[in-house]
Design an enzyme around this catalytic site. Structure first.
Site, PDB file in Angstrom:
ATOM      1  N   LYS A   1       0.424  -1.484  -0.032  1.00  0.00           N
ATOM      2  CA  LYS A   1       0.279   0.080  -0.361  1.00  0.00           C
ATOM      3  C   LYS A   1       0.353   1.105  -0.088  1.00  0.00           C
ATOM      4  CE  LYS A   1      -3.982   0.827   2.845  1.00  0.00           C
ATOM      5  NZ  LYS A   1      -5.487   0.420   3.250  1.00  0.00           N
ATOM      6  N   VAL A   2       0.492   2.178  -0.907  1.00  0.00           N
ATOM      7  CA  VAL A   2       0.999   3.641  -0.943  1.00  0.00           C
ATOM      8  C   VAL A   2       0.747   4.256  -0.963  1.00  0.00           C
ATOM      9  CG1 VAL A   2       3.650   2.224  -2.265  1.00  0.00           C
ATOM     10  CG2 VAL A   2       1.148   3.642  -3.873  1.00  0.00           C
TER      11      VAL A   2
END
Ligand code: G3P
Length: 216
Positions: free
Chosen positions: A83-84
């Site tokens: 996840k970014v």
């Protein structure tokens, strides 16, 4: 439609998993902190329990840091999705991780054009936060409808992962709109199964069953 559980609580995840309804897990730093347990311990347990995608969030502010963290996170399991955040650095990280064959989930998305950028960068998932949009008097579900339309227009393969779900109406609307995934707290998953008429019906049938002679 896929259902993910938005939790880092292993008991909850185990219970939800036993229902046979869970296709994956999403976590974030707040959910991990809520467990009061160490990151590695929690994440290791989640990845060994769930075969589907498990989203683990990076905490760097720059792309190089996110990419470095992402490479470490995928060591927890083949099913890890990194996840970014939906920032320009996050988008760069999507590219960097993609070049290394690592799937990404772009989180903290609040607009359809942000979702368009994430798809162009090559994200596997986009996570628009519908509840947090509703909280500031903007319709979260309208944003989902627009993203689904944009992705269909251009045949993007990025999956719309509806996040920050607060109630069954969010899930119903997401399903009607054709969103690919709904990630939700365990409480909402349980709410989905409930209906007062079901409970009343079960009670009535069981009561009438008592009146039946010569059972089985
Ligand atoms: O995991 C991201 C998202 O689902 C967070 O939800 O309830 O903190 O807005 P919430």
């Amino acid at each position: 439609m896929k259902f993910f559980i938005d939790s880092a609580d292993i008991q909850e995840i185990r219970e939800a998993h036993s229902l046979g309804l869970i296709d994956g897990v999403t976590t974030n730093p707040s959910l991990i902190a809520k467990t009061g347990r160490g990151f590695g311990e929690v994440v290791g347990e989640i990845c060994s329990l769930v075969a589907g995608p498990v989203s683990l969030e990076t905490v760097s502010r720059d792309a190089a840091g996110m990419a470095r963290e992402g490479e470490g996170l995928v060591r927890y399991g083949k099913n890890v999705v990194v996840k970014v955040p939906m920032t320009t650095e996050g988008l760069k990280a999507v590219r960097l991780l993609g070049e290394r064959g690592i799937k990404t989930n772009v989180t903290l998305c609040f607009s359809p054009v942000q979702a368009l950028l994430a798809a162009k960068a090559g994200a596997a998932y986009i996570s628009p936060f519908v509840g947090r949009l509703d909280d500031v008097s903007q319709s979260g579900m309208d944003v989902i409808g627009q993203i689904v339309k944009i992705y269909a227009n251009y045949k993007f393969t990025t999956e719309v992962l509806v996040a920050s779900i607060r109630n069954p109406i969010h899930v119903l609307t997401a399903a009607l709109m054709g969103a690919h995934v709904a990630t939700m707290p365990f409480a909402v998953i349980k709410q989905l199964a409930q209906h007062p008429l079901t409970d009343i019906g079960v009670e009535r049938f069981l009561k009438d069953w008592e009146k039946v002679p010569n059972k089985f």
